[in-house]
Each structure stands twice: as C-alpha cells, then as structure tokens.
Enzyme design. Structure first.
Site, PDB file in Angstrom:
ATOM      1  N   THR A 122       0.245   9.915   0.100  1.00 40.63           N
ATOM      2  CA  THR A 122       1.495   9.621  -0.602  1.00 40.63           C
ATOM      3  C   THR A 122       1.181   9.225  -2.034  1.00 40.63           C
ATOM      4  O   THR A 122       0.253   8.458  -2.286  1.00 40.63           O
ATOM      5  CB  THR A 122       2.251   8.470   0.089  1.00 40.63           C
ATOM      6  OG1 THR A 122       2.619   8.887   1.412  1.00 40.63           O
ATOM      7  CG2 THR A 122       3.522   8.105  -0.675  1.00 40.63           C
TER       8      THR A 122
ATOM      9  N   ARG B 148       0.828  -1.202   0.000  1.00 40.22           N
ATOM     10  CA  ARG B 148       0.000   0.000   0.000  1.00 40.22           C
ATOM     11  C   ARG B 148       0.859   1.247   0.000  1.00 40.22           C
ATOM     12  O   ARG B 148       2.033   1.204   0.368  1.00 40.22           O
ATOM     13  CB  ARG B 148      -0.920   0.011   1.233  1.00 40.22           C
ATOM     14  CG  ARG B 148      -0.177   0.121   2.554  1.00 40.22           C
ATOM     15  CD  ARG B 148      -1.101  -0.079   3.744  1.00 40.22           C
ATOM     16  NE  ARG B 148      -2.187   0.883   3.775  1.00 40.22           N
ATOM     17  CZ  ARG B 148      -2.084   2.094   4.291  1.00 40.22           C
ATOM     18  NH1 ARG B 148      -0.929   2.515   4.816  1.00 40.22           N
ATOM     19  NH2 ARG B 148      -3.113   2.899   4.306  1.00 40.22           N
ATOM     20  N   LEU B 149       0.251   2.346  -0.426  1.00 35.71           N
ATOM     21  CA  LEU B 149       0.805   3.680  -0.241  1.00 35.71           C
ATOM     22  C   LEU B 149      -0.213   4.471   0.561  1.00 35.71           C
ATOM     23  O   LEU B 149      -1.420   4.337   0.339  1.00 35.71           O
ATOM     24  CB  LEU B 149       1.060   4.373  -1.588  1.00 35.71           C
ATOM     25  CG  LEU B 149       2.242   3.886  -2.425  1.00 35.71           C
ATOM     26  CD1 LEU B 149       2.296   4.652  -3.740  1.00 35.71           C
ATOM     27  CD2 LEU B 149       3.557   4.057  -1.676  1.00 35.71           C
ATOM     28  N   ASP B 150       0.244   5.295   1.479  1.00 42.91           N
ATOM     29  CA  ASP B 150      -0.652   6.080   2.313  1.00 42.91           C
ATOM     30  C   ASP B 150      -1.550   6.977   1.457  1.00 42.91           C
ATOM     31  O   ASP B 150      -1.215   7.329   0.322  1.00 42.91           O
ATOM     32  CB  ASP B 150       0.135   6.950   3.290  1.00 42.91           C
ATOM     33  CG  ASP B 150       0.977   6.120   4.228  1.00 42.91           C
ATOM     34  OD1 ASP B 150       0.549   4.999   4.572  1.00 42.91           O
ATOM     35  OD2 ASP B 150       2.070   6.583   4.609  1.00 42.91           O
ATOM     36  N   TYR B 151      -2.665   7.372   2.027  1.00 42.12           N
ATOM     37  CA  TYR B 151      -3.642   8.246   1.365  1.00 42.12           C
ATOM     38  C   TYR B 151      -2.982   9.499   0.790  1.00 42.12           C
ATOM     39  O   TYR B 151      -3.271   9.904  -0.332  1.00 42.12           O
ATOM     40  CB  TYR B 151      -4.710   8.630   2.391  1.00 42.12           C
ATOM     41  CG  TYR B 151      -5.799   9.539   1.882  1.00 42.12           C
ATOM     42  CD1 TYR B 151      -6.822   9.054   1.076  1.00 42.12           C
ATOM     43  CD2 TYR B 151      -5.822  10.893   2.228  1.00 42.12           C
ATOM     44  CE1 TYR B 151      -7.836   9.887   0.615  1.00 42.12           C
ATOM     45  CE2 TYR B 151      -6.825  11.735   1.785  1.00 42.12           C
ATOM     46  CZ  TYR B 151      -7.828  11.231   0.972  1.00 42.12           C
ATOM     47  OH  TYR B 151      -8.832  12.057   0.519  1.00 42.12           O
TER      48      TYR B 151
END
Length: 241
Positions: free
Chosen positions: A105, A100-103
C-alpha cells in the site's frame, strides 16, 4: 508523559534495558531526586540526570512521507527490504512511523520521535479520519457500497461506519476506483472490507490523514510538518473529528 527508561534510551545514553538497570541501581535522578522505580513517567519539563549528568532531550520532529509500494513501515527489516526511514535523510533523531501502511500500500505516512503524539493519532478512541483510494477488481453497486457505510463483519469484528464515494468504473476492464474514509486502524482493514463485499483490491493508496494530504509530493518524497499542522492534528484527535 513518557517512561523514564524510554527517555534515557532516546537521548542515546543507553539501551532501554541498560536504562532500566541504571534506574534500579539508583543512578538516575528526576528533578534532583533519585528514582529506583521502573514505572516512573516524566514530562518534557522534568530534569533527568544519569550518573549526575543532565541528559539532553531529543527535539520533537514530525515528517510526512509519501510511502511507495514495496516498502516496510518500520525502521529496520531483517530481510533487507526498504523501510520508511530510508527516505528521510539527515535526521539525527530516532524517528519511527505513526501506525503503518501495508507493504503493498502506498500513500501518506507520518514519522516522528514524539510518542505521545503518535499514540494520540493511532489510538482507536480518538477517531482520526484516514482517506484511501482503492482500485478494485469489479464494479460494486451502490447497495454494496452502502454495506461499507453501515459497517461490515470481519473476522475481528464489525467495522465502524465508513464514508464511501464511487469515483469511476470501466466495464470493459472490469475495474473501478472507490474512495473510502475510515477512522479505525486494523491490520489490512480497507482491503478486507472490500473483500468482504466481493471486490478484491488491486491497488491502494492513503491520500489523507486528518487534515493532511499528499499535495505536492511524489512517491518517495518527504516533508516536515509545520507547527500549525502538528497543532491542528492534535486538536482534531482530541475532539474526535
């Protein structure tokens, strides 16, 4: 190898819970033999039948997305926010993000329906490099950046050594841009690493994942990986490079 109930669910025959019931009821066969145990795993070469009908496996697909900021790394969101699969059109397979990538990022994110491939790229023991570019509040010294290279203590333990490169700094604005490469995948790890040395992150973008880059893509754009790229990623992960 994947669990039998997961294979049945991905083929669109039934939900995973219903697939488990079908297995227990003796309605599923693997290579002509009835299976009643839920722990059974199968490979792509195994023949799976449900109620004496052979299921058709999903073709494995692999995509690279330039994830914009303000997008959830998920296939659905109960708050109605944009998710990464909103950017992949005309794909019938049930794809999901690799890690995942943060919201807040942006950057390179892979999507696939290949569970073994996803696990290979995200499991900590395989140590696949991920490179980020961070815009920081403040300008760290060389010694402060060396702290990241040696590993810093976070609330969930010390980080592995990172590769760090100072790109630029603006003393008037009190901003700097630093490139960092890590192989771990803890929650908000890069942001927490910079905060640990006193430099909060303003913006963060993942620019590379193993040998892959964002070259030729704008935010929100997606492309399919080539067979060579998939093979190369597997090889990199398995050799721990």
């Amino acid at each position: 190898m994947e669990r039998l109930q997961k294979v049945i669910a991905h083929a669109g025959v039934a939900s995973r819970r219903k697939a488990e019931e079908l297995i227990i009821e003796g309605k599923v066969k693997v290579n002509g033999k009835t299976v009643r145990e839920l722990g059974v795993k199968v490979t792509d070469s195994d023949t799976v039948e449900v109620n004496d009908v052979k299921i058709e496996r999903e073709q494995k697909v692999y995509y690279l997305l330039y994830k914009p900021r303000g997008v959830i790394s998920a296939v659905r969101d109960d708050k109605g926010r944009k998710v990464v699969t909103d950017f992949v059109y005309g794909v019938e397979e049930r794809i999901y993000p690799v890690g995942r990538l943060d919201y807040d990022t942006s950057g390179l994110l892979l999507l696939t329906n290949d569970g073994e491939f996803s696990n290979l790229l995200t499991h900590p023991k395989y140590e696949l490099d991920k490179t980020y570019v961070a815009k920081l509040k403040g300008i760290p010294t060389r010694e402060q950046l060396r702290m990241l290279e040696r590993g810093v203590m976070l609330e969930d333990g010390k980080t592995a050594p990172a590769k760090v490169k100072f790109n630029s700094g603006d003393r008037k604005k009190g901003k700097s841009i630093v490139q960092i490469t890590i192989h771990e995948g803890r929650n908000r790890q890069v942001r927490r690493m910079f905060e640990a040395i006193g430099f909060p992150v303003d913006k963060l973008k993942r620019e590379m994942f193993g040998t892959l880059s964002l070259h030729g893509l704008n935010a929100g754009e997606v492309r399919e990986l080539t067979p060579h790229e998939v093979k190369q990623l597997r090889a990199l992960a398995q050799t721990g490079k």
